[in-house]
Design a protein around this motif. Structure first.
Motif, PDB file in Angstrom:
ATOM      1  N   ASP A 169       0.848  -1.177   0.000  1.00 53.98           N
ATOM      2  CA  ASP A 169       0.000   0.000   0.000  1.00 53.98           C
ATOM      3  C   ASP A 169       0.897   1.244   0.000  1.00 53.98           C
ATOM      4  O   ASP A 169       2.115   1.157   0.204  1.00 53.98           O
ATOM      5  N   GLU A 170       0.305   2.396  -0.269  1.00 53.65           N
ATOM      6  CA  GLU A 170       1.089   3.619  -0.381  1.00 53.65           C
ATOM      7  C   GLU A 170       1.784   3.970   0.931  1.00 53.65           C
ATOM      8  O   GLU A 170       2.873   4.546   0.929  1.00 53.65           O
ATOM      9  N   ALA A 171       1.161   3.608   2.047  1.00 52.04           N
ATOM     10  CA  ALA A 171       1.767   3.906   3.345  1.00 52.04           C
ATOM     11  C   ALA A 171       3.076   3.155   3.527  1.00 52.04           C
ATOM     12  O   ALA A 171       4.041   3.680   4.093  1.00 52.04           O
ATOM     13  N   ALA A 172       3.136   1.919   3.062  1.00 48.08           N
ATOM     14  CA  ALA A 172       4.359   1.125   3.186  1.00 48.08           C
ATOM     15  C   ALA A 172       5.459   1.649   2.270  1.00 48.08           C
ATOM     16  O   ALA A 172       6.633   1.649   2.627  1.00 48.08           O
ATOM     17  N   VAL A 173       5.077   2.110   1.101  1.00 52.62           N
ATOM     18  CA  VAL A 173       6.073   2.584   0.135  1.00 52.62           C
ATOM     19  C   VAL A 173       6.649   3.925   0.561  1.00 52.62           C
ATOM     20  O   VAL A 173       7.873   4.140   0.539  1.00 52.62           O
ATOM     21  N   GLY A 174       5.793   4.860   0.960  1.00 54.76           N
ATOM     22  CA  GLY A 174       6.269   6.188   1.341  1.00 54.76           C
ATOM     23  C   GLY A 174       7.050   6.829   0.222  1.00 54.76           C
ATOM     24  O   GLY A 174       6.593   6.889  -0.926  1.00 54.76           O
ATOM     25  N   GLU A 175       8.276   7.276   0.535  1.00 54.99           N
ATOM     26  CA  GLU A 175       9.134   7.905  -0.468  1.00 54.99           C
ATOM     27  C   GLU A 175      10.102   6.920  -1.114  1.00 54.99           C
ATOM     28  O   GLU A 175      10.986   7.316  -1.875  1.00 54.99           O
ATOM     29  N   ASN A 176       9.955   5.644  -0.817  1.00 50.32           N
ATOM     30  CA  ASN A 176      10.861   4.652  -1.394  1.00 50.32           C
ATOM     31  C   ASN A 176      10.702   4.581  -2.905  1.00 50.32           C
ATOM     32  O   ASN A 176       9.579   4.617  -3.425  1.00 50.32           O
TER      33      ASN A 176
END
Length: 219
Positions: free
Chosen positions: A200-207
């Motif tokens: 999900d987008e929360a896990a990816v963040g700025e990665n």
């Protein structure tokens, strides 16, 4: 054949599978095994088997013979691991010694562990066995886990990762120093299968994704 993961994110996936209309999945064709298990009885609140049973198995028509759970997981860990290794060799290893596993579903911890392959533990060096017992000092307990070579034999390996608490771990997995003793999920590199991440987008963040990979989000 599908190797199952524990954890809260896979738990929701199992609930969604259980909610599918009857007949959507032919469960008689699905064989389930456990990527790892805690060294507790199968009725313990800590048991991965119990979590899967309550959220999936109790709600679908799957033959008992298709459920390849760890035998006596609350007993002596070495014995349970050896018995599970023997069971899986009889069920998923062919006459040529190849592991036949369609999919390995994995989660990842904040410390970059996956299954019960924790940083600095002896299981990380195992190359011969399908299953081993693994003492996890930080948790002060034994775990029973598939080994990295077993997971890497799957035709498809899928990491299911959610939540902003996983951003740093994801960064270390993708871009950290190559050191599987510190970051065990780096061991997961399928020999000939496909490696995918469901995030999900929360896990990816700025990665940013690894070179050659792209990210696509779905609502």
């Amino acid at each position: 054949m599908l190797a199952l993961a524990g954890g809260s994110t896979p738990k929701r996936l199992y609930q969604l599978l259980a909610e599918l209309p009857e007949g959507t999945i032919n469960w008689s064709k699905v064989v389930l095994l456990w990527g790892d298990e805690r060294n507790v009885p199968s009725d313990s609140e800590q048991s991965n088997f119990r979590m899967v049973r309550e959220n999936l198995l109790d709600h679908v028509e799957i033959p008992a013979d298709n459920i390849l759970a760890v035998p006596d997981p609350g007993g002596e860990a070495k014995t349970a691991a050896a018995e599970y290794d023997a069971l899986l060799r009889a069920k998923i290893v062919d006459e040529y010694g190849s592991v036949n596993l369609d999919c390995a579903l994995l989660g990842m911890g904040d410390d970059v562990h996956t299954a019960s392959l924790f940083p600095g533990t002896t299981a990380l060096a195992e190359t011969e066995k399908l299953v081993v017992e693994n003492w996890v000092e930080k948790l002060d307990c034994w775990r029973i886990t598939l080994t990295a070579p077993t997971l890497n034999a799957a035709s498809s390996v899928l990491f299911l990762i959610a939540g902003n608490a996983k951003q740093q771990a994801l960064h270390l997995l993708w871009h950290g120093e190559r050191d599987a003793q510190r970051y065990p999920s780096q061991l997961i590199q399928p020999a000939s299968g496909e490696l995918r991440f469901m995030l999900d987008e929360a896990a990816v963040g700025e990665n940013r994704p690894p070179d050659g990979a792209t990210l696509e989000f779905h609502s």
